[in-house]
Structures are given as C-alpha cells and as structure tokens.
Scaffold this motif. Structure first.
Motif, PDB file in Angstrom:
ATOM      1  N   PRO A  39      28.614  15.730   7.045  1.00 29.20           N
ATOM      2  CA  PRO A  39      28.682  17.118   7.512  1.00 29.20           C
ATOM      3  C   PRO A  39      30.101  17.674   7.468  1.00 29.20           C
ATOM      4  O   PRO A  39      31.073  16.944   7.641  1.00 29.20           O
ATOM      5  N   HIS A  40      30.191  18.949   7.253  1.00 33.71           N
ATOM      6  CA  HIS A  40      31.449  19.693   7.331  1.00 33.71           C
ATOM      7  C   HIS A  40      32.582  19.036   6.554  1.00 33.71           C
ATOM      8  O   HIS A  40      33.619  18.664   7.100  1.00 33.71           O
ATOM      9  N   LEU A  41      32.335  18.894   5.269  1.00 32.01           N
ATOM     10  CA  LEU A  41      33.305  18.298   4.362  1.00 32.01           C
ATOM     11  C   LEU A  41      33.540  19.273   3.215  1.00 32.01           C
ATOM     12  O   LEU A  41      32.590  19.845   2.686  1.00 32.01           O
ATOM     13  N   ASN A  42      34.793  19.500   2.864  1.00 38.57           N
ATOM     14  CA  ASN A  42      35.108  20.257   1.655  1.00 38.57           C
ATOM     15  C   ASN A  42      34.966  19.277   0.504  1.00 38.57           C
ATOM     16  O   ASN A  42      35.907  18.592   0.126  1.00 38.57           O
ATOM     17  N   TYR A  43      33.766  19.223  -0.009  1.00 40.46           N
ATOM     18  CA  TYR A  43      33.350  18.166  -0.925  1.00 40.46           C
ATOM     19  C   TYR A  43      34.076  18.249  -2.258  1.00 40.46           C
ATOM     20  O   TYR A  43      34.096  19.281  -2.907  1.00 40.46           O
ATOM     21  N   ASP A  44      34.667  17.129  -2.670  1.00 40.73           N
ATOM     22  CA  ASP A  44      35.323  16.989  -3.971  1.00 40.73           C
ATOM     23  C   ASP A  44      34.335  16.273  -4.889  1.00 40.73           C
ATOM     24  O   ASP A  44      34.081  15.085  -4.737  1.00 40.73           O
ATOM     25  N   SER A  51      37.580  13.981  -0.400  1.00 39.25           N
ATOM     26  CA  SER A  51      37.187  15.271   0.157  1.00 39.25           C
ATOM     27  C   SER A  51      37.967  15.565   1.439  1.00 39.25           C
ATOM     28  O   SER A  51      38.271  14.661   2.211  1.00 39.25           O
ATOM     29  N   ALA A  52      38.268  16.837   1.649  1.00 38.60           N
ATOM     30  CA  ALA A  52      38.977  17.267   2.858  1.00 38.60           C
ATOM     31  C   ALA A  52      37.974  17.615   3.958  1.00 38.60           C
ATOM     32  O   ALA A  52      36.823  17.952   3.674  1.00 38.60           O
ATOM     33  N   LEU A  53      38.420  17.544   5.186  1.00 39.52           N
ATOM     34  CA  LEU A  53      37.574  17.916   6.313  1.00 39.52           C
ATOM     35  C   LEU A  53      37.410  19.432   6.349  1.00 39.52           C
ATOM     36  O   LEU A  53      38.359  20.169   6.103  1.00 39.52           O
ATOM     37  N   CYS A  54      36.228  19.896   6.659  1.00 39.50           N
ATOM     38  CA  CYS A  54      35.982  21.322   6.830  1.00 39.50           C
ATOM     39  C   CYS A  54      36.143  21.623   8.308  1.00 39.50           C
ATOM     40  O   CYS A  54      35.283  21.286   9.120  1.00 39.50           O
ATOM     41  N   PRO A  75      44.418  19.399  16.403  1.00 41.42           N
ATOM     42  CA  PRO A  75      43.307  19.268  17.362  1.00 41.42           C
ATOM     43  C   PRO A  75      41.935  19.427  16.710  1.00 41.42           C
ATOM     44  O   PRO A  75      40.985  18.725  17.088  1.00 41.42           O
ATOM     45  N   TRP A  76      41.807  20.335  15.754  1.00 39.69           N
ATOM     46  CA  TRP A  76      40.528  20.497  15.061  1.00 39.69           C
ATOM     47  C   TRP A  76      40.162  19.232  14.295  1.00 39.69           C
ATOM     48  O   TRP A  76      39.005  18.827  14.263  1.00 39.69           O
TER      49      TRP A  76
END
Length: 120
Positions: A39-44, A51-54, A75-76
C-alpha cells in the motif's frame, strides 16, 4: 524496528517533491503477494524494490517547498513504517488513505473487473 531511509529532494526544482526510500531493512511484500500489493508506494515498475514511499498527495497542498523535511517528511515516513509493520501482520492498512485504490495491484485488479467495452 529500526529503519534506515534516504530522503531525496531536488530542492532547487520548484516542482520537485521529497522522495523517501527505505534502505535497510528493505521493505517487502506480504507472503504470497508482490510489490504491486504494497500500500501507498510510489511504485517503480523497473525496480520495484527501489520504490519510494507514498507519504502525501502532491496535488492537495500537504507539502510545499517552504516546509522542513524534519518537520513533515521524517514524521510521515515514520508513520508509514508503523502502518507498514501492522499491515505485514494482518494485511489491513490502518493509515490514512487518499481517495481510490491503495496499491498498484488493487488498480490492476479493478481494471480486470471492468466488463469488455466499458471504461475504467
């Protein structure tokens, strides 16, 4: 659990947003799933493990370049990792959600459910 992350931000580019990558331990899908189900991943698509965290929706004004990385992004990212660990236990994402699907896998499954000739 301790995590090592990298925050990458092209601060000189006014349209750039910070990207957070988990370096160690690497994030992983739940057993029986794939990276597209995280979930909530800036999918590569080329290297899913990179992949970066969304962490926010860049179109809603939750982040802008006047904010400090330490006050918002760190914090996010910590909160994302907290919900990631719980998600690994039971498969339920308890963090806040943007409207729509929470993973690339969910988007793809929804597209497959659309009848022929209909628009997704």
């Amino acid at each position: 659990m301790k995590y090592e992350v990298a925050v990458i931000w092209e601060w000189q580019n006014p349209k750039a947003v910070p990207l957070v990558h988990v370096l160690y331990p690497p994030i992983e899908p739940r057993p029986g799933t794939d990276f597209i189900d995280l979930p909530h991943l800036n999918y590569d698509h080329q290297t899913p493990e990179d992949s970066a965290l969304c962490l926010f929706d860049p179109d809603t004004g939750e982040w802008d370049s006047t904010m400090l990385i330490a006050d918002r992004i760190v914090p996010w990212a910590s909160e994302w990792l907290h919900f990631y660990e719980i998600w690994h236990l039971d498969g339920v994402w308890r963090g806040s959600n943007a409207p729509g699907p929470i993973s690339v896998g969910e988007i793809l499954r929804q597209r497959q459910e659309v009848p022929d000739g209909a628009r997704a």
